[in-house]
Scaffold this motif. Structure first.
Motif, PDB file in Angstrom:
ATOM      1  N   SER A   1      -5.267   0.773  -8.075  1.00 14.37           N
ATOM      2  CA  SER A   1      -5.843   2.302  -7.266  1.00 14.37           C
ATOM      3  C   SER A   1      -5.467   2.997  -5.955  1.00 14.37           C
ATOM      4  O   SER A   1      -5.591   1.242  -5.165  1.00 14.37           O
ATOM      5  CB  SER A   1      -7.444   2.459  -7.459  1.00 14.37           C
ATOM      6  OG  SER A   1      -8.130   2.027  -6.719  1.00 14.37           O
ATOM      7  N   PHE A   2      -5.037   3.599  -5.173  1.00 11.45           N
ATOM      8  CA  PHE A   2      -5.437   4.293  -3.994  1.00 11.45           C
ATOM      9  C   PHE A   2      -6.272   5.251  -3.835  1.00 11.45           C
ATOM     10  O   PHE A   2      -6.549   5.503  -4.011  1.00 11.45           O
ATOM     11  CB  PHE A   2      -4.151   4.714  -3.803  1.00 11.45           C
ATOM     12  CG  PHE A   2      -2.772   3.925  -3.918  1.00 11.45           C
ATOM     13  CD1 PHE A   2      -2.608   2.171  -3.252  1.00 11.45           C
ATOM     14  CD2 PHE A   2      -2.129   3.764  -5.363  1.00 11.45           C
ATOM     15  CE1 PHE A   2      -1.441   2.113  -3.362  1.00 11.45           C
ATOM     16  CE2 PHE A   2      -1.200   3.142  -5.835  1.00 11.45           C
ATOM     17  CZ  PHE A   2      -0.844   1.789  -4.877  1.00 11.45           C
ATOM     18  N   ARG A   3      -6.561   5.259  -2.173  1.00 12.20           N
ATOM     19  CA  ARG A   3      -7.529   6.280  -1.856  1.00 12.20           C
ATOM     20  C   ARG A   3      -6.899   7.029  -0.512  1.00 12.20           C
ATOM     21  O   ARG A   3      -6.358   5.950   0.302  1.00 12.20           O
ATOM     22  CB  ARG A   3      -8.964   5.594  -1.494  1.00 12.20           C
ATOM     23  CG  ARG A   3     -10.104   5.037  -2.708  1.00 12.20           C
ATOM     24  CD  ARG A   3     -10.660   6.681  -2.827  1.00 12.20           C
ATOM     25  NE  ARG A   3     -11.631   6.351  -3.926  1.00 12.20           N
ATOM     26  CZ  ARG A   3     -11.172   6.528  -5.948  1.00 12.20           C
ATOM     27  NH1 ARG A   3      -9.785   6.661  -5.948  1.00 12.20           N
ATOM     28  NH2 ARG A   3     -11.510   5.913  -6.561  1.00 12.20           N
ATOM     29  N   ASN A   4      -6.493   7.935  -0.221  1.00  6.62           N
ATOM     30  CA  ASN A   4      -6.736   8.588   0.798  1.00  6.62           C
ATOM     31  C   ASN A   4      -5.648   8.341   1.090  1.00  6.62           C
ATOM     32  O   ASN A   4      -5.015   7.359   2.277  1.00  6.62           O
ATOM     33  CB  ASN A   4      -7.696   8.400   1.688  1.00  6.62           C
ATOM     34  CG  ASN A   4      -9.074   8.808   1.338  1.00  6.62           C
ATOM     35  OD1 ASN A   4      -9.023   9.934   1.289  1.00  6.62           O
ATOM     36  ND2 ASN A   4     -10.320   8.605   1.420  1.00  6.62           N
ATOM     37  N   GLU A   5      -4.523   8.625   1.344  1.00  5.65           N
ATOM     38  CA  GLU A   5      -3.180   7.773   0.906  1.00  5.65           C
ATOM     39  C   GLU A   5      -2.140   9.069   1.965  1.00  5.65           C
ATOM     40  O   GLU A   5      -2.245   9.982   1.287  1.00  5.65           O
ATOM     41  CB  GLU A   5      -2.334   7.373   0.238  1.00  5.65           C
ATOM     42  CG  GLU A   5      -2.819   5.763   0.286  1.00  5.65           C
ATOM     43  CD  GLU A   5      -2.175   4.638   0.830  1.00  5.65           C
ATOM     44  OE1 GLU A   5      -1.151   5.608   1.724  1.00  5.65           O
ATOM     45  OE2 GLU A   5      -3.282   3.404   0.607  1.00  5.65           O
ATOM     46  N   VAL A   6      -1.406   9.775   2.759  1.00  6.68           N
ATOM     47  CA  VAL A   6      -0.469   9.968   2.613  1.00  6.68           C
ATOM     48  C   VAL A   6       0.908  10.014   2.881  1.00  6.68           C
ATOM     49  O   VAL A   6       1.872   8.740   2.586  1.00  6.68           O
ATOM     50  CB  VAL A   6      -0.304  10.602   4.401  1.00  6.68           C
ATOM     51  CG1 VAL A   6       0.696  11.920   4.454  1.00  6.68           C
ATOM     52  CG2 VAL A   6      -1.862  11.196   5.616  1.00  6.68           C
ATOM     53  N   VAL A   7       0.998  10.787   1.626  1.00  7.33           N
ATOM     54  CA  VAL A   7       2.721  10.501   0.885  1.00  7.33           C
ATOM     55  C   VAL A   7       3.994  11.074   1.768  1.00  7.33           C
ATOM     56  O   VAL A   7       3.906  12.700   1.022  1.00  7.33           O
ATOM     57  CB  VAL A   7       2.484  10.537  -0.702  1.00  7.33           C
ATOM     58  CG1 VAL A   7       3.782   9.336  -0.686  1.00  7.33           C
ATOM     59  CG2 VAL A   7       1.088  10.298  -1.321  1.00  7.33           C
ATOM     60  N   VAL A   8       4.470  10.292   1.658  1.00  2.56           N
ATOM     61  CA  VAL A   8       5.829  11.237   2.274  1.00  2.56           C
ATOM     62  C   VAL A   8       6.830  10.442   1.399  1.00  2.56           C
ATOM     63  O   VAL A   8       7.185   9.459   0.779  1.00  2.56           O
ATOM     64  CB  VAL A   8       6.333  10.382   4.085  1.00  2.56           C
ATOM     65  CG1 VAL A   8       5.347  10.846   4.457  1.00  2.56           C
ATOM     66  CG2 VAL A   8       6.138   8.849   4.062  1.00  2.56           C
ATOM     67  N   PRO A   9       7.914  11.219   1.954  1.00  3.88           N
ATOM     68  CA  PRO A   9       9.859  11.000   1.089  1.00  3.88           C
ATOM     69  C   PRO A   9       9.781   9.418   1.564  1.00  3.88           C
ATOM     70  O   PRO A   9       9.439   9.148   2.502  1.00  3.88           O
ATOM     71  CB  PRO A   9      10.609  11.581   1.158  1.00  3.88           C
ATOM     72  CG  PRO A   9       9.440  13.186   1.871  1.00  3.88           C
ATOM     73  CD  PRO A   9       8.564  12.272   2.476  1.00  3.88           C
ATOM     74  N   GLY A  10      10.000   9.199   0.382  1.00  6.58           N
ATOM     75  CA  GLY A  10      11.159   7.113   0.541  1.00  6.58           C
ATOM     76  C   GLY A  10       9.510   6.334   0.405  1.00  6.58           C
ATOM     77  O   GLY A  10       9.803   4.950  -0.165  1.00  6.58           O
ATOM     78  N   LEU A  11       8.167   6.627   0.575  1.00  6.83           N
ATOM     79  CA  LEU A  11       7.030   5.835   0.086  1.00  6.83           C
ATOM     80  C   LEU A  11       6.678   5.964  -1.799  1.00  6.83           C
ATOM     81  O   LEU A  11       6.408   7.040  -1.818  1.00  6.83           O
ATOM     82  CB  LEU A  11       5.955   5.893   1.147  1.00  6.83           C
ATOM     83  CG  LEU A  11       4.678   6.000   0.358  1.00  6.83           C
ATOM     84  CD1 LEU A  11       4.754   4.042   1.126  1.00  6.83           C
ATOM     85  CD2 LEU A  11       3.187   6.266   1.310  1.00  6.83           C
ATOM     86  N   ASN A  12       7.198   4.773  -2.170  1.00  4.78           N
ATOM     87  CA  ASN A  12       6.768   4.937  -3.487  1.00  4.78           C
ATOM     88  C   ASN A  12       5.730   3.849  -3.508  1.00  4.78           C
ATOM     89  O   ASN A  12       5.510   2.951  -3.504  1.00  4.78           O
ATOM     90  CB  ASN A  12       7.716   4.496  -4.130  1.00  4.78           C
ATOM     91  CG  ASN A  12       7.383   3.501  -5.794  1.00  4.78           C
ATOM     92  OD1 ASN A  12       6.153   4.889  -6.252  1.00  4.78           O
ATOM     93  ND2 ASN A  12       8.764   3.319  -6.884  1.00  4.78           N
ATOM     94  N   LEU A  13       4.249   4.576  -3.435  1.00  6.97           N
ATOM     95  CA  LEU A  13       3.447   3.942  -3.681  1.00  6.97           C
ATOM     96  C   LEU A  13       3.363   2.995  -5.251  1.00  6.97           C
ATOM     97  O   LEU A  13       2.370   1.813  -5.622  1.00  6.97           O
ATOM     98  CB  LEU A  13       1.787   4.341  -4.225  1.00  6.97           C
ATOM     99  CG  LEU A  13       1.464   5.122  -2.415  1.00  6.97           C
ATOM    100  CD1 LEU A  13       0.049   5.978  -2.500  1.00  6.97           C
ATOM    101  CD2 LEU A  13       1.050   3.787  -1.356  1.00  6.97           C
ATOM    102  N   LEU A  14       4.264   3.409  -6.420  1.00 11.22           N
ATOM    103  CA  LEU A  14       4.232   2.557  -7.299  1.00 11.22           C
ATOM    104  C   LEU A  14       5.171   2.111  -8.047  1.00 11.22           C
ATOM    105  O   LEU A  14       5.172   0.954  -9.022  1.00 11.22           O
ATOM    106  CB  LEU A  14       3.646   3.586  -8.593  1.00 11.22           C
ATOM    107  CG  LEU A  14       2.417   4.824  -7.988  1.00 11.22           C
ATOM    108  CD1 LEU A  14       2.435   5.994  -9.315  1.00 11.22           C
ATOM    109  CD2 LEU A  14       1.227   4.105  -8.662  1.00 11.22           C
ATOM    110  N   SER A  15       5.394   1.341  -6.222  1.00 10.42           N
ATOM    111  CA  SER A  15       7.041   0.353  -6.826  1.00 10.42           C
ATOM    112  C   SER A  15       6.801  -0.653  -7.218  1.00 10.42           C
ATOM    113  O   SER A  15       7.321  -1.462  -8.269  1.00 10.42           O
ATOM    114  CB  SER A  15       7.603   0.231  -5.210  1.00 10.42           C
ATOM    115  OG  SER A  15       6.699  -1.071  -4.319  1.00 10.42           O
TER     116      SER A  15
END
Ligand code: FRU
Length: 496
Positions: free
Chosen positions: A348-362
């Motif tokens: 799980s994740f909370r309050n993230e700013v997602v930008v191109p290139g950042l893959n939280l699910l890698s």
């Protein structure tokens, strides 16, 4: 691995892990869904001797929770009146039929399909079977067929329910490109009441598999409306193949009146693979849910999808409700809560700013999982999930900010050469005015189900990726998006 072991464990290539599929051979429409004595029954159009459509039987399974299924022997097999096409089942609580010696029991109402004597013209007539042992064995009614109409060739798929206000059984039946309504006191003799459909909704194909039921609007508002489901058969001139529309209106025990303008067309699903869906009868009042399931395929290519031992699965069971939206009252669908019992590991994740290139699910690799995520639109033009990724294959489940639409893109999802209209991108029709965008996604090896914005935008699509394609990505395009929350659950198999 040998076939028998694969089959027992439901681990063949593409085999869904938490969706219902037959042990082997061909399946199409869900049939005869009824809750009785603690069991949900699911019958289905079944060809027990092959993996393509053929002489139709009713396959049978039961479940106590709508998640885990026990396969039972075939419920209904062809007889002197023909094949067993789609239909429904009800509990005859007060023995109105006289089949049950004053007790209650199950009655199946289905279409017998053969041809007129000495001709090739299809003949479709409605018949009954009853069961005194919780659906384990069935007796065909000696007076079959109970409803015939020589002037109409496509005359099938009876869905029956008890109408309390008028104290009668109601049958909705597909008749050409209309729905006919019949009434009965005893299930064995039927009176024509009315016909609905001419000039209303989509007429791009033959009408099939109707369902009619009442639902509250906006939960406890006190307002109620009737919903009519009508599936529309494939037609070569259509891009979409077969799909299901719905109407909202009123029903007085005889006549259905559409609330919307005749040209309004409402689809239950904006993917390609949710057809012939109908709801369960006799779900206890204290439960109160209207639950339906659809056949997760499309007549356009259903017979050639690349599975071996079996062909087709059902959608996950879904609760349907009505909600007032900017465009009027609309159907919303949510997965049954019972499926939460399959949740295993969680990321799980909370309050993230997602930008191109950042893959939280890698770091996550899987192909049977559920994602619940809530975003706030930012500068990005598109965001969402890439799933079943690897080997230059991926399926994209996204939101297009400018067009205000959810989409599923299976153009590069995997095997697609079995039919030229399989690959492609599908999008929801309703735009959302909201800047909060919610995804609820289920991936089960060879299927995608998206419930966007609390079930306002629903998309169901088959995919056939390589078995090892388990990577995933949370992506954004041309800017950033705020992720409020994300839960990802690996889901357990229902078969092992
Ligand atoms: C819908 C349908 C029904 C029919 C059944 C035959 O998919 O065409 O109208 O009863 O399938 O298998």
């Amino acid at each position: 691995m040998n076939n028998v072991i694969e089959k027992q464990n439901y681990i063949e290539k593409y085999r869904p892990q938490f969706h219902f599929s037959p042990e082997s051979n061909w399946m199409n429409d869900p049939n005869g869904m009824v809750y009785y004595n603690g069991e949900y029954h699911l019958f289905y159009q079944y060809h027990p001797n092959g993996t393509t459509w053929g002489p139709m039987h009713w396959g049978h399974a039961v479940s106590k929770d709508l998640v885990h299924w026990e396969h039972l022997p075939i419920g209904l097999a062809p007889d002197e009146h023909g094949m067993i096409f789609s239909g429904s089942a009800v509990v005859d609580w007060k023995d109105s039929s006289g089949f049950f010696d004053g007790k209650s029991g199950l009655v199946a109402i289905f279409t017998h399909a053969d041809t007129y004597p000495d001709s090739n013209r299809p003949r479709q007539r409605q018949s009954l079977a009853y069961s005194k042992d919780n659906g384990r064995t069935w007796v065909k009614y000696e007076g079959n067929p109970v409803l015939t109409e020589e002037s109409i060739t496509d005359f099938r798929d009876p869905k029956v329910f008890w109408h309390y206000e008028t104290n009668k059984w109601i049958m909705v039946l597909a008749a050409g490109q209309a729905i006919r309504i019949y009434t009965s006191k005893n299930l064995t003799s039927w009176d024509f009441a009315s016909e609905f459909g001419e000039g209303h909704g989509s007429h791009q194909g033959v009408w099939e598999c109707p369902d009619l039921f009442q639902l509250p609007v906006d939960g406890n508002s006190g307002q109620k409306k009737w919903v009519l489901f009508v599936s529309i058969g494939d037609n070569p001139s259509l891009q979409e193949g077969s799909r299901t529309q719905y109407f909202i209106g009123n029903f007085d025990g005889n006549t259905f009146v559409n609330d919307n303008s005749p040209e309004t067309i409402l689809w239950i699903d904006h993917g390609r693979d949710n057809y012939a869906g109908v709801s369960w009868s006799d779900v206890p009042a204290e439960d109160g849910r209207r639950i339906y399931i659809g056949w997760m395929s499309n007549w356009r290519y259903a017979n050639v999808t690349p599975t071996k031992e079996w062909r087709s699965a059902m959608t996950i069971p879904r609760v349907i409700a009505l909600k007032t939206t900017d465009e009027g009252i609309r159907l919303i669908q949510t997965p049954i809560r019972e499926i939460q019992g399959l949740r295993n590991e969680n990321t799980s994740f909370r309050n993230e700013v997602v930008v191109p290139g950042l893959n939280l699910l890698s770091n996550v690799e899987n192909n049977t999982f559920e994602i619940i995520a809530e975003f706030e639109i930012g500068s990005a033009t598109e965001f969402g999930f890439k799933v079943c990724k690897q080997n230059n294959e991926e399926t994209i489940i996204g939101y297009d900010v400018e067009r205000k639409k959810f989409f599923v893109d299976r153009t590069k999802s995997g095997e697609a050469a079995f039919h030229e209209s399989f690959a492609g991108k599908h999008e929801s029709t309703q735009g959302s005015q909201n800047t909060r965008i919610k995804f609820h996604v289920f991936v089960d090896r060879s299927s995608i189900e998206l419930f966007g914005n609390d079930g306002e935008s629903v998309m169901t699509d088959l995919i056939f990726p390589k078995e090892e394609n388990k990577q995933m990505e949370l992506f954004v395009k041309n800017g950033e998006v705020k992720l409020h929350s994300l839960e990802l659950y690996i889901l357990k198999s229902i078969w092992r």
